[in-house]
Enzyme design. Structure first.
Site, PDB file in Angstrom:
ATOM      1  N   CYS A 164      -2.546   0.122   9.988  1.00 53.91           N
ATOM      2  CA  CYS A 164      -3.650  -0.754   9.531  1.00 53.91           C
ATOM      3  C   CYS A 164      -4.614  -1.126  10.637  1.00 53.91           C
ATOM      4  O   CYS A 164      -5.767  -1.442  10.370  1.00 53.91           O
ATOM      5  CB  CYS A 164      -3.116  -2.070   8.987  1.00 53.91           C
ATOM      6  SG  CYS A 164      -1.552  -1.987   8.206  1.00 53.91           S
ATOM      7  N   HIS A 175       0.835  -1.207   0.000  1.00 56.80           N
ATOM      8  CA  HIS A 175       0.000   0.000   0.000  1.00 56.80           C
ATOM      9  C   HIS A 175       0.873   1.261   0.000  1.00 56.80           C
ATOM     10  O   HIS A 175       2.044   1.207   0.387  1.00 56.80           O
ATOM     11  CB  HIS A 175      -0.840   0.054   1.286  1.00 56.80           C
ATOM     12  CG  HIS A 175      -1.984  -0.911   1.340  1.00 56.80           C
ATOM     13  ND1 HIS A 175      -2.190  -1.752   2.404  1.00 56.80           N
ATOM     14  CD2 HIS A 175      -3.006  -1.144   0.471  1.00 56.80           C
ATOM     15  CE1 HIS A 175      -3.295  -2.476   2.199  1.00 56.80           C
ATOM     16  NE2 HIS A 175      -3.801  -2.122   1.036  1.00 56.80           N
TER      17      HIS A 175
HETATM   18  C1  CIR Z   1      -4.142  -7.700   3.239  1.00 54.62           C
HETATM   19  O1  CIR Z   1      -3.371  -8.152   2.383  1.00 54.62           O
HETATM   20  O2  CIR Z   1      -5.183  -7.121   2.942  1.00 54.62           O
HETATM   21  C2  CIR Z   1      -3.796  -7.936   4.696  1.00 54.62           C
HETATM   22  N1  CIR Z   1      -3.188  -9.204   4.859  1.00 54.62           N
HETATM   23  C3  CIR Z   1      -2.888  -6.853   5.204  1.00 54.62           C
HETATM   24  C4  CIR Z   1      -3.521  -5.500   5.157  1.00 54.62           C
HETATM   25  C5  CIR Z   1      -2.661  -4.455   5.743  1.00 54.62           C
HETATM   26  N2  CIR Z   1      -3.313  -3.212   5.730  1.00 54.62           N
HETATM   27  C6  CIR Z   1      -2.689  -2.037   5.583  1.00 54.62           C
HETATM   28  O3  CIR Z   1      -1.491  -2.010   5.363  1.00 54.62           O
HETATM   29  N3  CIR Z   1      -3.431  -0.970   5.612  1.00 54.62           N
END
Ligand code: CIR
Length: 259
Positions: free
Chosen positions: A247, A160
């Site tokens: 997150c 991201h």
């Molecule tokens: C994903 O791939 O969606 C989750 N395993 C990790 C999301 C992490 N979120 C973020 O960096 N905002």
């Protein structure tokens, strides 16, 4: 008053989405303990933590940041790029309804909150496998009358935008220059992560404190050398699910009921 919406760790977190990492076993209890410490630190920093119940069938649901973008004037419920994460929206919508007017990113647009960096009135959107130009177009319409500029930014090599850059103050950004071009975010000062700590740019700025992942002490030192009050938080087990510090919360000011 500052609110932090969080959610308990799903027992299914081992089945999370992974993009840049190899799957390895994730200890749910260790993850829960780290997440609990993260929530305690937010409380200690004055946030009112609104902890949502865990979602046994939604592996990535602890990563609430991806499901909404909360501005002072409006909250935008995203349409996550990973289909497995779209069921996370209804509970986040219910949690935000008391606090903000709600808008929605609609199909075919895709957007993860982790791709949205808000720096005062600048909104940067990472163009990643999880977020696209159509979402940028919709976001521009939603905030058209609110004085924000919305800019799509290329990211490379990371999940991201906020894996590559986050804010540590109103005008300073912490950045990994391998994953994003600083020139795409003009008008800001930059601190670079330590080159041996690629994933260190994801930090949470709350009030006068910057939370950084304890795995990245050299970057923490760079921040304290630059005059920031810093606090390490152990997020090593959450990192196995490709999650980082921002997150795990949606942090925003409670609406001023007297305004
Ligand atoms: C994903 O791939 O969606 C989750 N395993 C990790 C999301 C992490 N979120 C973020 O960096 N905002």
């Amino acid at each position: 008053m500052r609110i932090a919406v969080t959610r308990g760790v799903s027992p299914a977190i081992g089945h999370c989405e992974l993009t840049h990492l190899e799957r390895e076993p994730i200890d749910v209890e260790v993850t829960r303990a780290q997440h609990g410490t993260y929530e305690r630190v937010l409380r200690d920093l004055g946030c009112q933590v609104e902890h949502l119940a865990e979602e046994p069938d939604l592996p990535d649901s602890v990563f609430v940041e991806d499901i909404a973008v909360v501005l002072d004037e409006v909250a935008i419920i995203t349409r996550p790029g990973a289909e497995s994460r779209r069921g996370e929206r209804s509970s986040i919508q219910r949690a935000l309804e008391p606090h903000r007017r709600l808008e929605h990113i609609r199909a075919p647009g895709i957007l993860d909150g982790g791709d949205v960096l808000v720096v005062q009135k600048d909104i940067y959107v990472g163009l990643s496998p999880r977020s696209d130009d159509e979402a940028v177009r919709q976001l521009k319409l939603i905030v058209a009358d609110l004085g924000y500029t919305v800019t799509g930014v290329e990211v490379r090599g990371c999940l991201h935008l906020k894996s590559a850059v986050t804010a540590v103050s109103e005008d300073t950004l912490l950045i990994n220059p391998d994953w994003i071009d600083a020139a795409d975010l003009p008008g800001h000062a930059f601190i670079q992560v330590d080159p041996t700590e690629r994933s260190a740019a994801n930090v949470v700025w709350v009030g006068d404190t910057v939370l950084f992942a304890a795995d990245f002490p050299r970057t923490g030192e760079r921040l304290s050398d630059a005059g920031f009050r810093t606090l390490p938080v152990d997020a090593s087990e959450l990192a196995k699910a490709e999650g980082a510090l921002t997150c795990c919360s949606l942090i925003f000011e409670a609406p001023d009921r007297n305004a």
